[in-house]
Design a protein around this motif. Sequence first.
Motif, PDB file in Angstrom:
ATOM      1  N   ASP A 164      15.347  -3.177 -14.594  1.00 61.46           N
ATOM      2  CA  ASP A 164      14.225  -2.539 -15.286  1.00 61.46           C
ATOM      3  C   ASP A 164      13.383  -1.700 -14.337  1.00 61.46           C
ATOM      4  O   ASP A 164      12.777  -0.714 -14.745  1.00 61.46           O
ATOM      5  N   SER A 205      14.562  -8.027 -10.474  1.00 64.67           N
ATOM      6  CA  SER A 205      13.630  -7.897 -11.593  1.00 64.67           C
ATOM      7  C   SER A 205      13.832  -9.037 -12.571  1.00 64.67           C
ATOM      8  O   SER A 205      14.895  -9.660 -12.631  1.00 64.67           O
ATOM      9  N   HIS A 233      12.991  -9.834 -16.784  1.00 61.44           N
ATOM     10  CA  HIS A 233      12.748  -9.103 -18.026  1.00 61.44           C
ATOM     11  C   HIS A 233      12.511 -10.138 -19.143  1.00 61.44           C
ATOM     12  O   HIS A 233      13.279 -11.097 -19.273  1.00 61.44           O
ATOM     13  N   TYR A 234      11.451  -9.945 -19.922  1.00 64.56           N
ATOM     14  CA  TYR A 234      11.167 -10.851 -21.046  1.00 64.56           C
ATOM     15  C   TYR A 234      11.068 -10.026 -22.324  1.00 64.56           C
ATOM     16  O   TYR A 234      10.269  -9.095 -22.418  1.00 64.56           O
ATOM     17  N   THR A 289       9.131  -5.301 -24.868  1.00 64.41           N
ATOM     18  CA  THR A 289       9.614  -6.061 -23.716  1.00 64.41           C
ATOM     19  C   THR A 289       8.648  -5.880 -22.550  1.00 64.41           C
ATOM     20  O   THR A 289       7.911  -4.891 -22.473  1.00 64.41           O
ATOM     21  N   TYR A 299       8.420  -6.585 -18.032  1.00 62.96           N
ATOM     22  CA  TYR A 299       9.250  -6.811 -16.863  1.00 62.96           C
ATOM     23  C   TYR A 299       8.402  -6.787 -15.600  1.00 62.96           C
ATOM     24  O   TYR A 299       7.280  -6.287 -15.578  1.00 62.96           O
TER      25      TYR A 299
END
Length: 339
Positions: free
Chosen positions: A135, A304, A306-307, A314, A316
Motif C-alpha cells: 500500500d 505495510s 492494511h485493514y 481501507t 494502511y
Amino acid sequence: MKKVSLLTAAIIAGLSATAANAADVYKGDNLNLAVGGRAEARADFDNNSNGRAVTDTSRARVNVLATTEIADGVQAKGFFEEEFNRGSMTDGKASGDGYDNRYLYVGIAGENNELQYGKTDGSLGIITDYTDILDAFGGEAGNKTATADRTTNQLLYIGTFGDLKVKANASGGGSADSFNKYDADISGTVDQGYGIAAQYQLGDLSFGAGYAYQKDTDITSKIGGTTTSIDEAKSQNVLVGAGYQLNDLYLGGLYTQGKLLDQDYKGFEVASKYDLTERIRLAAAFQQVKFDIADETDQNIAASVHYKFTNYFTTYAGISKDLKGDKDTAGRVGAIVTF
C-alpha cells in the motif's frame, strides 16, 4: 540524501497505486458511462535536519469511462483520469499542490483484443505488478522509463489468448515529463520509445517477461546544486517476473537489468503479502539495484499493514528503510475511500 550519479537519482523512486472502483451512472442509446475514483488521505513521516517532519501528501483521483458498441462484439471507448495531489516528500520537504492527467485515450476493443491511443499505459506494468504490491513504498527495483510505464502520444495493443496476455506499445515522442515521476530535478523529452511484454497464467503460478526501449533528448539534471545537460541518451528495461498464490499467501519476484540514460544497472526485488484475516493484510518487500557507473548498490526494505473496513474504505500504514543509510527511514499512514 547522498546520490552520486544521474542514474541513481532517476531510478530510485517508490510508486504505489490502489485500484479504484467504477459505477455506471448512465446506460442507454448505445452509450454506457461509468465514473470512479478515490479520495486518499496520507501523512508522510521523514527525518531531516530540523527533526521529524509530518507532511500531508493526500490525493484524489476521478476517472470517467464511456463505451459505445460500433459493431457486433466491438466497442469504442474513451477513458480519462485526473489526479489532484497535495505534493510529495523530498528530503523532508513537500512539493507544491498540483494536478496530474494520468490517462486520456480513445480505444477500440473486441472480446480478446484492444487498441488504445493517447496517454496510455506502457507494456511493462504487468511484469512489475508481481512485486509492486504494498500500500505504501516498495516496487522500487521495477521503476520503468516513461514509455514502459505511461506516457502521451502512445499506441497500445492488449491481447488475451486464453491464459496468455500480451501488451505492446509504441510512443511517437514529445512528452516532456520523461523523468518527473522519478526525480523533480531531472527533466527530458521523449524522442521515441516502444515496449513489449507477455504474461502466462498456469494455475496459481503466473510468470512473464518484457522489454522496453526509450531515447530522450534535451535532458537536464539539477542535482546537488550542479546543472548538467545531456543532448541525447538511451534507456532500456529488461524485466522477468513471477508470482505464486498459495491460499492466503502470495509470493512475487522480479529481476531487472538494462540502461538508464546510457548507464548500466541491474537489480531484483522479492515481495510477499499474507491475508491474516478477511480484513487484515500484511506485506513486505526487499529490493536491490546496482549501478555500474558508480559501483554502488542500493538496498531497501519496506513493509505495510492494511485493514479493510468495507470494499470501499481501507486504511494502511507502511515503512521504508534504506539499508545503506543514504536515505532517511520513511513512514506513511493513509485512509482510502473508493467510489
